[in-house]
Motif scaffolding. Structure first.
Motif, PDB file in Angstrom:
ATOM      1  N   SER A  18      38.488  45.635  27.998  1.00  0.00           N
ATOM      2  CA  SER A  18      39.478  44.637  27.624  1.00  0.00           C
ATOM      3  C   SER A  18      40.854  45.263  27.775  1.00  0.00           C
ATOM      4  O   SER A  18      41.122  46.339  27.227  1.00  0.00           O
ATOM      5  CB  SER A  18      39.255  44.167  26.188  1.00  0.00           C
ATOM      6  N   ILE A  19      41.726  44.618  28.539  1.00  0.00           N
ATOM      7  CA  ILE A  19      43.073  45.133  28.776  1.00  0.00           C
ATOM      8  C   ILE A  19      43.961  44.743  27.603  1.00  0.00           C
ATOM      9  O   ILE A  19      44.091  43.552  27.298  1.00  0.00           O
ATOM     10  CB  ILE A  19      43.641  44.567  30.086  1.00  0.00           C
ATOM     11  N   PRO A  20      44.547  45.691  26.900  1.00  0.00           N
ATOM     12  CA  PRO A  20      45.410  45.356  25.763  1.00  0.00           C
ATOM     13  C   PRO A  20      46.609  44.513  26.216  1.00  0.00           C
ATOM     14  O   PRO A  20      47.334  44.892  27.142  1.00  0.00           O
ATOM     15  CB  PRO A  20      45.868  46.721  25.236  1.00  0.00           C
ATOM     16  N   THR A  21      46.795  43.378  25.573  1.00  0.00           N
ATOM     17  CA  THR A  21      47.892  42.474  25.918  1.00  0.00           C
ATOM     18  C   THR A  21      48.583  42.000  24.649  1.00  0.00           C
ATOM     19  O   THR A  21      48.138  42.312  23.542  1.00  0.00           O
ATOM     20  CB  THR A  21      47.371  41.252  26.696  1.00  0.00           C
ATOM     21  N   ALA A  22      49.635  41.217  24.807  1.00  0.00           N
ATOM     22  CA  ALA A  22      50.310  40.632  23.653  1.00  0.00           C
ATOM     23  C   ALA A  22      49.316  39.766  22.878  1.00  0.00           C
ATOM     24  O   ALA A  22      48.549  39.007  23.481  1.00  0.00           O
ATOM     25  CB  ALA A  22      51.496  39.778  24.104  1.00  0.00           C
ATOM     26  N   GLY A  27      47.102  36.523  26.024  1.00  0.00           N
ATOM     27  CA  GLY A  27      46.331  37.578  26.681  1.00  0.00           C
ATOM     28  C   GLY A  27      45.688  37.158  27.980  1.00  0.00           C
ATOM     29  O   GLY A  27      44.828  37.870  28.497  1.00  0.00           O
ATOM     30  N   SER A  28      46.093  36.028  28.542  1.00  0.00           N
ATOM     31  CA  SER A  28      45.463  35.518  29.753  1.00  0.00           C
ATOM     32  C   SER A  28      46.079  36.156  30.993  1.00  0.00           C
ATOM     33  O   SER A  28      47.251  35.951  31.299  1.00  0.00           O
ATOM     34  CB  SER A  28      45.612  33.993  29.830  1.00  0.00           C
ATOM     35  N   LEU A  29      45.286  36.935  31.712  1.00  0.00           N
ATOM     36  CA  LEU A  29      45.754  37.605  32.922  1.00  0.00           C
ATOM     37  C   LEU A  29      45.207  36.904  34.161  1.00  0.00           C
ATOM     38  O   LEU A  29      44.069  36.458  34.184  1.00  0.00           O
ATOM     39  CB  LEU A  29      45.274  39.058  32.945  1.00  0.00           C
ATOM     40  N   LEU A  62      45.179  46.231  37.396  1.00  0.00           N
ATOM     41  CA  LEU A  62      45.301  47.135  36.256  1.00  0.00           C
ATOM     42  C   LEU A  62      44.084  48.047  36.136  1.00  0.00           C
ATOM     43  O   LEU A  62      44.219  49.259  35.925  1.00  0.00           O
ATOM     44  CB  LEU A  62      45.492  46.333  34.973  1.00  0.00           C
ATOM     45  N   SER A 111      39.280  49.753  25.822  1.00  0.00           N
ATOM     46  CA  SER A 111      40.297  49.579  26.848  1.00  0.00           C
ATOM     47  C   SER A 111      39.932  50.433  28.061  1.00  0.00           C
ATOM     48  O   SER A 111      39.202  51.426  27.937  1.00  0.00           O
ATOM     49  CB  SER A 111      41.671  49.997  26.320  1.00  0.00           C
ATOM     50  N   MET A 168      38.524  39.151  27.728  1.00  0.00           N
ATOM     51  CA  MET A 168      39.794  39.139  27.004  1.00  0.00           C
ATOM     52  C   MET A 168      39.571  39.448  25.532  1.00  0.00           C
ATOM     53  O   MET A 168      40.379  40.116  24.891  1.00  0.00           O
ATOM     54  CB  MET A 168      40.462  37.767  27.160  1.00  0.00           C
ATOM     55  N   ALA A 173      44.438  41.459  36.755  1.00  0.00           N
ATOM     56  CA  ALA A 173      43.471  42.223  35.966  1.00  0.00           C
ATOM     57  C   ALA A 173      42.787  43.278  36.827  1.00  0.00           C
ATOM     58  O   ALA A 173      42.594  44.427  36.400  1.00  0.00           O
ATOM     59  CB  ALA A 173      42.441  41.280  35.352  1.00  0.00           C
TER      60      ALA A 173
END
Length: 246
Positions: free
Chosen positions: A136-140, A144-146, A154, A93, A82, A151
């Motif tokens: 790392s998956i771009p999140t708010a 950022g917890s998927l 994605l 990403s 994360m 995950a």
């Protein structure tokens, strides 16, 4: 290219089933679990339910005791995290990194593995350090917890797109034949008369109503069937106007 998804010390059986489903919809079936919480996780009811039909992925999956046992035939390792580590592989990403693996000038790879840590703690540093890249998956920024299966979904999607993706199924809707300018002009004439009949349009002072309707219809890019509908509406309006005058 060989593609493998590796789950390290997964603690929730349902997540294993969710991962299997996420993999299958993207066309992947090579799943390896390293020291999962449940020795029978691949046969647990929750796992099978969450797999939602991806039973072949579960049947093909392996359970191993060490990460080394999960990496046979793999030449490129992608960790997932994360937040970036202070030390270790570069963090990028999935959309930044994955296309580079299949670019024309990319070094050939025998196989790619995507590594995911436990739900509670993520990946251990020593496992991340073994990898060539950290994804790392771009999140708010503030959340950022998927979920593990989300995950995997994605990253599986981004990897499938990098490999060329799947074609969309053919549309069940027949292609519409666009109406020509003459048909549009005809429906405008019909509507103009209908609007006069109901007293909405004063023919002595039409202003710009009809040109504005013309622009509206042009933006709508009407099909021939839609022209027939509009003419039918205009006809019904005229019939009601005629009845009202009797």
């Amino acid at each position: 290219m060989k593609t493998r998804f590796v789950l390290i010390e997964t603690s929730h059986a349902g997540n294993v089933g969710g991962v299997a489903r996420a993999m299958k919809v993207m066309g992947f079936d090579d799943l390896v679990l390293v020291r999962p919480r449940w020795a029978n996780v691949l046969r647990r009811e929750e796992t099978i339910q969450r797999a939602s039909g991806a039973n072949d992925v579960l049947a093909n999956a392996r359970i191993v005791d060490t990460l080394d046992g999960a990496l046979d035939g793999i030449t490129h390792l992608c960790a997932t995290a994360m937040t970036p580590r202070d030390f270790g592989p570069t963090t990028r990403s999935p959309r930044q990194h994955l296309p580079t693996l299949v670019a024309p000038d990319a070094p050939p790879q025998a196989g790619v593995a995507f590594l995911f840590g436990s739900e509670r703690f993520g990946m251990a540093n020593e496992d991340v350090y073994r990898c060539h890249m950290c994804l790392s998956i771009p999140t708010a920024p503030n959340f950022g917890s998927l979920n593990l299966a989300a995950a995997v979904q994605l990253i599986a999607y981004e990897w499938r797109e990098a490999l060329g993706g799947f074609a969309l199924p053919p549309s069940g809707t027949p292609e519409q034949v666009p109406a020509d300018a003459r048909a549009v002009a005809g429906v405008l004439d019909h509507w103009q008369q209908a609007l006069i009949d109901v007293g909405f349009l004063d023919p002595a002072a039409p202003k710009k109503l009809i040109p504005r309707l013309n622009q509206l219809l042009n933006r709508a890019q009407l099909a021939e069937e839609e022209i027939h509908i509009l003419r039918g509406v205009a006809r019904a309006v005229q019939q009601m106007a005629a009845k009202a005058k009797r």
